[in-house]
Design a protein around this motif. Sequence first.
Motif, short mmCIF file in Angstrom:
data_model
loop_
_atom_site.label_atom_id
_atom_site.label_comp_id
_atom_site.label_asym_id
_atom_site.label_seq_id
_atom_site.Cartn_x
_atom_site.Cartn_y
_atom_site.Cartn_z
N VAL A 38 0.84 -1.20 0.00
CA VAL A 38 0.00 0.00 0.00
C VAL A 38 0.87 1.25 0.00
O VAL A 38 0.59 2.22 -0.71
CB VAL A 38 -0.98 -0.01 1.20
N GLY A 39 1.96 1.24 0.78
CA GLY A 39 2.90 2.36 0.78
C GLY A 39 3.50 2.60 -0.58
O GLY A 39 3.62 3.75 -1.04
N VAL A 40 3.85 1.53 -1.29
CA VAL A 40 4.39 1.65 -2.65
C VAL A 40 3.34 2.19 -3.59
O VAL A 40 3.59 3.13 -4.36
CB VAL A 40 4.92 0.28 -3.15
N LEU A 41 2.14 1.63 -3.54
CA LEU A 41 1.07 2.07 -4.46
C LEU A 41 0.67 3.53 -4.21
O LEU A 41 0.49 4.30 -5.17
CB LEU A 41 -0.15 1.17 -4.33
N LEU A 42 0.57 3.92 -2.95
CA LEU A 42 0.21 5.31 -2.66
C LEU A 42 1.32 6.27 -3.09
O LEU A 42 1.04 7.40 -3.49
CB LEU A 42 -0.09 5.48 -1.16
N LEU A 70 11.19 2.42 -0.29
CA LEU A 70 11.56 1.50 -1.37
C LEU A 70 11.20 2.08 -2.73
O LEU A 70 12.01 2.09 -3.66
CB LEU A 70 10.85 0.16 -1.19
N CYS A 71 9.99 2.57 -2.83
CA CYS A 71 9.50 3.11 -4.11
C CYS A 71 10.30 4.34 -4.53
O CYS A 71 10.70 4.45 -5.70
CB CYS A 71 8.02 3.44 -3.99
N ASN A 72 10.56 5.25 -3.60
CA ASN A 72 11.35 6.43 -3.94
C ASN A 72 12.76 6.05 -4.37
O ASN A 72 13.32 6.66 -5.28
CB ASN A 72 11.40 7.40 -2.76
N GLY A 73 13.36 5.05 -3.72
CA GLY A 73 14.68 4.59 -4.10
C GLY A 73 14.71 4.02 -5.50
O GLY A 73 15.64 4.29 -6.28
N VAL A 74 13.70 3.25 -5.86
CA VAL A 74 13.63 2.68 -7.20
C VAL A 74 13.43 3.78 -8.24
O VAL A 74 14.09 3.78 -9.28
CB VAL A 74 12.50 1.63 -7.28
N ILE A 75 12.55 4.72 -7.97
CA ILE A 75 12.30 5.81 -8.91
C ILE A 75 13.58 6.61 -9.15
O ILE A 75 13.93 6.93 -10.30
CB ILE A 75 11.16 6.72 -8.41
N LYS A 76 14.30 6.92 -8.08
CA LYS A 76 15.55 7.69 -8.20
C LYS A 76 16.60 6.89 -8.97
O LYS A 76 17.28 7.43 -9.84
CB LYS A 76 16.06 8.04 -6.81
N GLY A 89 17.77 0.05 -6.64
CA GLY A 89 17.32 1.30 -6.01
C GLY A 89 16.65 1.13 -4.67
O GLY A 89 16.93 1.86 -3.73
N GLY A 90 15.74 0.17 -4.56
CA GLY A 90 15.02 -0.01 -3.31
C GLY A 90 15.93 -0.42 -2.16
O GLY A 90 15.84 0.13 -1.06
N LEU A 91 16.81 -1.35 -2.43
CA LEU A 91 17.72 -1.81 -1.37
C LEU A 91 18.71 -0.73 -0.98
O LEU A 91 19.07 -0.61 0.19
CB LEU A 91 18.45 -3.08 -1.80
N THR A 92 19.17 0.03 -1.95
CA THR A 92 20.08 1.12 -1.64
C THR A 92 19.40 2.16 -0.75
O THR A 92 20.00 2.68 0.19
CB THR A 92 20.58 1.79 -2.93
N ALA A 93 18.14 2.43 -1.02
CA ALA A 93 17.41 3.46 -0.27
C ALA A 93 17.16 3.06 1.19
O ALA A 93 17.16 3.92 2.07
CB ALA A 93 16.08 3.76 -0.95
N VAL A 94 16.97 1.78 1.44
CA VAL A 94 16.62 1.35 2.80
C VAL A 94 17.76 0.61 3.51
O VAL A 94 17.57 0.08 4.60
CB VAL A 94 15.35 0.47 2.79
N ALA A 95 18.94 0.61 2.91
CA ALA A 95 20.07 -0.14 3.49
C ALA A 95 20.43 0.34 4.89
O ALA A 95 20.75 -0.48 5.76
CB ALA A 95 21.28 -0.04 2.57
#
Length: 117
Positions: A38-42, A70-76, A89-95
């Motif tokens: 839901v966080g990703v979809l929103l 996760l979503c912001n990391g993938v988009i970036k 991207g997702g793993l880098t953002a939340v590492a």
Amino acid sequence: MEYIHAFWVGGLICAVGQILIDKTKLTPARILVTFVCVGVLLTLIGVYEPLVKFAGAGATVPITGFGYSLCNGVIKAIGERGVQGILTGGLTAVAGGISAAVLFAFLAAVIFKPKMK
């Protein structure tokens, strides 16, 4: 006023989770996965970013905020590295958050003794 907004938004997210635990047969693991999705979809539809600006930690600390990160990391990462960014991207953002969770769990295991039943 920021603290009040963070408190009620975060509390509302947690209350929804508690209601799902109490009133449905969903397991807590499924509820957590649903909240991340839901966080990703929103985030993708542009609803979560204004909520983060409004509530700050009240929107980023609950598990839906993990999906947002996760979503912001993938988009970036897609913007910087192309298709490879989908995987990295997702793993880098939340590492940082994942590393902190592992470290604190390890420290808790070292400091405290488990009690056998």
